[in-house]
Design a protein around this motif. Structure first.
Motif, PDB file in Angstrom:
ATOM      1  N   ASP A 226     -23.598 -53.965  11.231  1.00 23.42           N
ATOM      2  CA  ASP A 226     -22.191 -54.273  11.488  1.00 23.42           C
ATOM      3  C   ASP A 226     -21.480 -53.179  12.278  1.00 23.42           C
ATOM      4  O   ASP A 226     -20.443 -53.432  12.900  1.00 23.42           O
ATOM      5  CB  ASP A 226     -21.444 -54.484  10.164  1.00 23.42           C
ATOM      6  CG  ASP A 226     -21.842 -55.765   9.469  1.00 23.42           C
ATOM      7  OD1 ASP A 226     -22.472 -56.628  10.121  1.00 23.42           O
ATOM      8  OD2 ASP A 226     -21.543 -55.905   8.274  1.00 23.42           O
ATOM      9  N   PHE A 227     -22.022 -51.953  12.268  1.00 17.57           N
ATOM     10  CA  PHE A 227     -21.364 -50.836  12.939  1.00 17.57           C
ATOM     11  C   PHE A 227     -21.884 -50.605  14.358  1.00 17.57           C
ATOM     12  O   PHE A 227     -21.324 -49.780  15.088  1.00 17.57           O
ATOM     13  CB  PHE A 227     -21.554 -49.553  12.131  1.00 17.57           C
ATOM     14  CG  PHE A 227     -21.078 -49.653  10.713  1.00 17.57           C
ATOM     15  CD1 PHE A 227     -19.723 -49.746  10.423  1.00 17.57           C
ATOM     16  CD2 PHE A 227     -21.983 -49.672   9.659  1.00 17.57           C
ATOM     17  CE1 PHE A 227     -19.281 -49.854   9.113  1.00 17.57           C
ATOM     18  CE2 PHE A 227     -21.551 -49.768   8.352  1.00 17.57           C
ATOM     19  CZ  PHE A 227     -20.189 -49.864   8.075  1.00 17.57           C
ATOM     20  N   LEU A 228     -22.934 -51.306  14.761  1.00 21.59           N
ATOM     21  CA  LEU A 228     -23.574 -51.027  16.050  1.00 21.59           C
ATOM     22  C   LEU A 228     -22.893 -51.822  17.152  1.00 21.59           C
ATOM     23  O   LEU A 228     -23.352 -52.888  17.572  1.00 21.59           O
ATOM     24  CB  LEU A 228     -25.070 -51.336  15.956  1.00 21.59           C
ATOM     25  CG  LEU A 228     -25.820 -50.454  14.953  1.00 21.59           C
ATOM     26  CD1 LEU A 228     -27.277 -50.849  14.870  1.00 21.59           C
ATOM     27  CD2 LEU A 228     -25.662 -48.984  15.297  1.00 21.59           C
TER      28      LEU A 228
ATOM     29  N   GLY B  55     -14.098 -44.772   8.735  1.00 22.97           N
ATOM     30  CA  GLY B  55     -12.693 -45.030   8.422  1.00 22.97           C
ATOM     31  C   GLY B  55     -11.869 -43.756   8.457  1.00 22.97           C
ATOM     32  O   GLY B  55     -10.723 -43.751   8.908  1.00 22.97           O
ATOM     33  N   ARG B  56     -12.470 -42.654   7.981  1.00 26.24           N
ATOM     34  CA  ARG B  56     -11.772 -41.366   8.013  1.00 26.24           C
ATOM     35  C   ARG B  56     -11.524 -40.937   9.460  1.00 26.24           C
ATOM     36  O   ARG B  56     -10.433 -40.502   9.804  1.00 26.24           O
ATOM     37  CB  ARG B  56     -12.604 -40.316   7.279  1.00 26.24           C
ATOM     38  CG  ARG B  56     -11.890 -38.976   7.128  1.00 26.24           C
ATOM     39  CD  ARG B  56     -12.701 -37.981   6.315  1.00 26.24           C
ATOM     40  NE  ARG B  56     -13.878 -37.528   7.036  1.00 26.24           N
ATOM     41  CZ  ARG B  56     -15.136 -37.786   6.707  1.00 26.24           C
ATOM     42  NH1 ARG B  56     -15.393 -38.542   5.653  1.00 26.24           N
ATOM     43  NH2 ARG B  56     -16.149 -37.330   7.413  1.00 26.24           N
TER      44      ARG B  56
ATOM     45  N   TRP C 264     -11.112 -51.536  14.237  1.00 27.18           N
ATOM     46  CA  TRP C 264     -11.036 -50.789  15.494  1.00 27.18           C
ATOM     47  C   TRP C 264     -11.018 -51.771  16.661  1.00 27.18           C
ATOM     48  O   TRP C 264     -11.719 -52.787  16.651  1.00 27.18           O
ATOM     49  CB  TRP C 264     -12.238 -49.870  15.655  1.00 27.18           C
ATOM     50  CG  TRP C 264     -12.299 -48.718  14.701  1.00 27.18           C
ATOM     51  CD1 TRP C 264     -11.582 -48.557  13.550  1.00 27.18           C
ATOM     52  CD2 TRP C 264     -13.159 -47.581  14.804  1.00 27.18           C
ATOM     53  NE1 TRP C 264     -11.939 -47.381  12.928  1.00 27.18           N
ATOM     54  CE2 TRP C 264     -12.895 -46.764  13.669  1.00 27.18           C
ATOM     55  CE3 TRP C 264     -14.117 -47.178  15.713  1.00 27.18           C
ATOM     56  CZ2 TRP C 264     -13.576 -45.566  13.462  1.00 27.18           C
ATOM     57  CZ3 TRP C 264     -14.786 -45.984  15.503  1.00 27.18           C
ATOM     58  CH2 TRP C 264     -14.511 -45.186  14.396  1.00 27.18           C
ATOM     59  N   SER C 265     -10.252 -51.445  17.677  1.00 25.69           N
ATOM     60  CA  SER C 265     -10.209 -52.289  18.871  1.00 25.69           C
ATOM     61  C   SER C 265     -11.445 -52.045  19.736  1.00 25.69           C
ATOM     62  O   SER C 265     -12.213 -51.100  19.513  1.00 25.69           O
ATOM     63  CB  SER C 265      -8.956 -51.978  19.692  1.00 25.69           C
ATOM     64  OG  SER C 265      -9.047 -50.678  20.271  1.00 25.69           O
TER      65      SER C 265
ATOM     66  N   GLY D  35      -6.845 -44.100   6.354  1.00 25.83           N
ATOM     67  CA  GLY D  35      -8.055 -44.387   7.110  1.00 25.83           C
ATOM     68  C   GLY D  35      -8.010 -45.781   7.711  1.00 25.83           C
ATOM     69  O   GLY D  35      -7.437 -46.706   7.117  1.00 25.83           O
ATOM     70  N   LEU D  36      -8.618 -45.923   8.882  1.00 29.43           N
ATOM     71  CA  LEU D  36      -8.668 -47.215   9.571  1.00 29.43           C
ATOM     72  C   LEU D  36     -10.107 -47.715   9.551  1.00 29.43           C
ATOM     73  O   LEU D  36     -10.986 -47.130  10.198  1.00 29.43           O
ATOM     74  CB  LEU D  36      -8.192 -47.067  11.021  1.00 29.43           C
ATOM     75  CG  LEU D  36      -8.122 -48.358  11.835  1.00 29.43           C
ATOM     76  CD1 LEU D  36      -7.025 -49.277  11.299  1.00 29.43           C
ATOM     77  CD2 LEU D  36      -7.886 -48.054  13.316  1.00 29.43           C
ATOM     78  N   PRO D  37     -10.402 -48.777   8.785  1.00 28.21           N
ATOM     79  CA  PRO D  37     -11.779 -49.275   8.687  1.00 28.21           C
ATOM     80  C   PRO D  37     -12.336 -49.658  10.055  1.00 28.21           C
ATOM     81  O   PRO D  37     -11.597 -50.133  10.932  1.00 28.21           O
ATOM     82  CB  PRO D  37     -11.650 -50.512   7.777  1.00 28.21           C
ATOM     83  CG  PRO D  37     -10.361 -50.327   7.048  1.00 28.21           C
ATOM     84  CD  PRO D  37      -9.458 -49.589   7.991  1.00 28.21           C
TER      85      PRO D  37
END
Length: 333
Positions: free
Chosen positions: A186-188, A122-123, A159-160, A153-155
């Motif tokens: 969830d981040f992969l 997010g940072r 993100w696009s 911060g943008l979680p």
């Protein structure tokens, strides 16, 4: 916590994806600076500059002010929009000045790994939010969510697709008992690459739960080996582990079947004690899962492996692990 030297070596191995992100960051900052420079030029200054550039030929024939308005198709921005653009540019410059800190996170003892990664991404996402805020200001739109996200911060969940394709790499320093990597699934996505630098006793094959056809997954003892993570076209996660953990690489480019994509260099014996939140049975199940993914079908297993025996040693160990049906004697202490 893991030594700074190991974390620094891990980050050095991820130079290529970091360079891609920093190139996009520098390009966005340069475009923002150029936009503000154009907007800050008065019509009189523009007319005088054009008159000098056009020379004597333009005298009496071309009105520099009118000509400047024709060339400058970009509408003028009001003071509020200019101020928003200045703030967004400052955030881009701050991100560039952070250096290694932008690509590293540390999980304190007993803290949540997923939350730490979400906070770190997010940072970094402030960069994307600042770019959105700049474009919004240029179009004359009112301040909105992008301006706020550029500050706070943008979680990652916001993100696009294109932003995820230039995601910065992240090195996370974490204690083995605090590592619950299944929460990282969830981040992969896109080009996200997460490297875990683990200290202390750790579940031997916890990353096995993240092995899916399109995700690069690796456990290693050598931070320099993370160059394979850096070069993988898929999203990926890797862990630099102390002695005693499983060593394997799952490369989506290896083939359509899991046994073709997965190369297991070492499988330890099933653990006999609880570690953090994971019981001995859960840790053993991770190893069985990894062994099952690596098991070759009978036709492939019958082919000579090149070691003279016709049977891969990993296959022998995998078979042994899969036969361990009675784990009732394993303690949780």
């Amino acid at each position: 916590m893991p030594s700074d030297a190991t974390a620094a070596a891990a980050l050095a191995a991820l130079t290529a994806p970091r360079a891609d992100f920093e190139a996009a960051l520098a390009r966005t900052a340069a475009e923002a600076r150029a936009l503000l420079a154009r907007q800050r030029v008065s019509e009189g200054d523009l007319a005088r500059r054009l008159a000098l550039e056009l020379g004597p030929f333009a005298g009496g024939r071309i009105d520099p002010e009118r000509f400047g308005r024709v060339l400058d198709a970009e509408p003028p921005m009001d003071e509020a929009a200019l101020a928003r653009s200045e703030r967004a540019l400052a955030i881009l410059d701050e991100a560039r000045a952070e250096g290694d800190a932008l690509y590293r996170a540390r999980v304190g003892a007993g803290s949540d790994l997923r939350r730490a990664v979400d906070r770190a991404l997010g940072r970094a996402g402030r960069v994307f939010a600042a770019a959105r805020a700049l474009e919004s200001a240029r179009r004359g739109e009112a301040a909105g969510k992008a301006d706020e996200a550029a500050q706070k911060g943008l979680p990652f969940r916001e993100w696009s697709r294109s932003e995820r394709q230039i995601a910065p790499p992240l090195v996370v320093e974490v204690g083995g008992a605090d590592r619950v990597p299944a929460a990282l699934a969830d981040f992969l996505d896109g080009a996200v690459r997460i490297a875990l630098v683990v200290e202390g006793d750790a579940p031997p094959a916890a990353l096995a739960r993240l092995v899916t056809p399109g995700v690069f997954v690796m456990q290693t003892g050598d931070p320099a080996a993370l160059e394979r993570l850096a070069g993988a076209p898929a999203p990926g996660v890797a862990a630099v582990l102390p002695e005693g953990g499983a060593r394997f690489v799952h490369d989506p480019a290896g083939g359509p079947s899991s046994w073709q994509r997965l190369r297991v260099e070492h499988l330890p014996e099933p653990p006999r004690r609880r570690l953090g939140a994971r019981t001995a049975e859960q840790q053993a199940e991770d190893l069985r899962h990894l062994a099952a993914l690596a098991e070759r079908p009978p036709a492939a297993a019958a082919a000579p492996s090149g070691n003279g025996s016709g049977v891969d040693p990993v296959d022998r160990l995998a078979g042994w692990l899969l036969q361990q049906a009675d784990l009732s004697g394993l303690g949780d202490g």
